[in-house]
Design an enzyme around this catalytic site. Structure first.
Site, PDB file in Angstrom:
ATOM      1  N   SER A  45       0.702  -1.312  -0.046  1.00 56.94           N
ATOM      2  CA  SER A  45       0.065   0.096   0.009  1.00 56.94           C
ATOM      3  C   SER A  45       0.978   1.433   0.191  1.00 56.94           C
ATOM      4  CB  SER A  45      -1.022  -0.048   1.378  1.00 56.94           C
ATOM      5  OG  SER A  45      -1.936   0.795   1.132  1.00 56.94           O
ATOM      6  N   ASN A  46       0.304   2.126   0.497  1.00 56.25           N
ATOM      7  CA  ASN A  46       1.259   3.390   0.532  1.00 56.25           C
ATOM      8  C   ASN A  46       0.791   4.296   1.967  1.00 56.25           C
ATOM      9  OD1 ASN A  46      -0.792   5.602  -0.350  1.00 56.25           O
ATOM     10  ND2 ASN A  46      -0.753   4.540  -2.201  1.00 56.25           N
TER      11      ASN A  46
END
Ligand code: CTP
Length: 213
Positions: free
Chosen positions: A21-22
């Site tokens: 993810s981020n």
């Protein structure tokens, strides 16, 4: 007026417990929803997983993966006049998702990744002439040129150029770029204020974008 807003990160799972993810907090997208509501409009929020409560009164759709964001947006966009795409969508997903949990083997492993679907580019292709699209461009180098290419590739009416320091931060510094490559506005400050300025600007100019002329 109904406006679709995307916000937050997406997640792409390697197995049933691990994902890529981020660090997107969702703050910018959620502030845009609030700004739309304060201006008297209906916001339809499609959000990846974040720690924020959805603004009261918005139409909320929680998603996790990029393909779920795509499905929700394709269903909701036809019922909206425009979209503001603030989500930090994962660009890659593992080629295979392992059922259960990957176990350690004592050896290095490598992960094969493929590109995810591009939600904004898909909406750009499906856009009717009476609809408008505001994309975001997160750029670390050659910023304005890259943002303009992104605007054109994804058929946006405007693109909000911001930089990697925006991710997860309280404030933001942005430029708004039109299809001619002109910087038509710029704002800096807390994401709530930048969002209000952006929403006001788009609502005032939405009939006059180069793509709708
Ligand atoms: N976006 C999207 N779907 C993707 C990737 C991005 O809808 N799979 C949207 C984002 O929400 C944003 C815009 O496209 O509005 C640009 O995102 P950005 O991360 O800046 O660019 P990318 O298209 O991912 O290109 P790159 O990472 O190569 O700069």
């Amino acid at each position: 007026m109904r406006v679709l807003v995307t916000a937050g990160p997406t997640r792409e799972y390697l197995d049933d417990v691990r994902y890529i993810s981020n660090a997107s907090s969702g703050r910018m997208g959620y502030a845009i929803v609030t700004a739309l509501q304060q201006a008297g409009h209906t916001a339809v929020l499609v959000s990846g997983p974040v720690d924020l409560a959805p603004p009261v009164g918005c139409e909320f759709h929680a998603v996790e993966s990029t393909s779920q964001m795509m499905e929700a947006c394709q269903e909701l966009f036809p019922g909206c006049e425009g979209v503001i795409a603030a989500a930090a969508v994962c660009d890659y997903q593992p080629l295979k998702r392992v059922r259960g949990k990957l176990s350690k083997s004592g050896e290095p492993i490598s992960l094969e990744m493929i590109e995810t679907d591009d939600v904004l580019a898909t909406l750009g292709r499906e856009k009717r002439p009476d609809q408008w699209i505001v994309g975001f461009a997160l750029e670390a180098q050659n910023e304005r040129e890259n943002a303009l290419q992104k605007l054109r590739r994804k058929n946006c009416d405007w693109i909000v150029l911001n930089r990697p320091t925006a991710i997860g931060a309280e404030s933001n510094t942005v430029e708004l770029i039109d299809p001619d490559g002109d910087v038509v506005a710029d704002w800096s400050g807390p994401k709530s204020e930048v969002s209000r300025s952006l929403v006001d600007w788009v609502l005032q100019n939405r009939g006059s974008s180069a793509n709708s002329r």
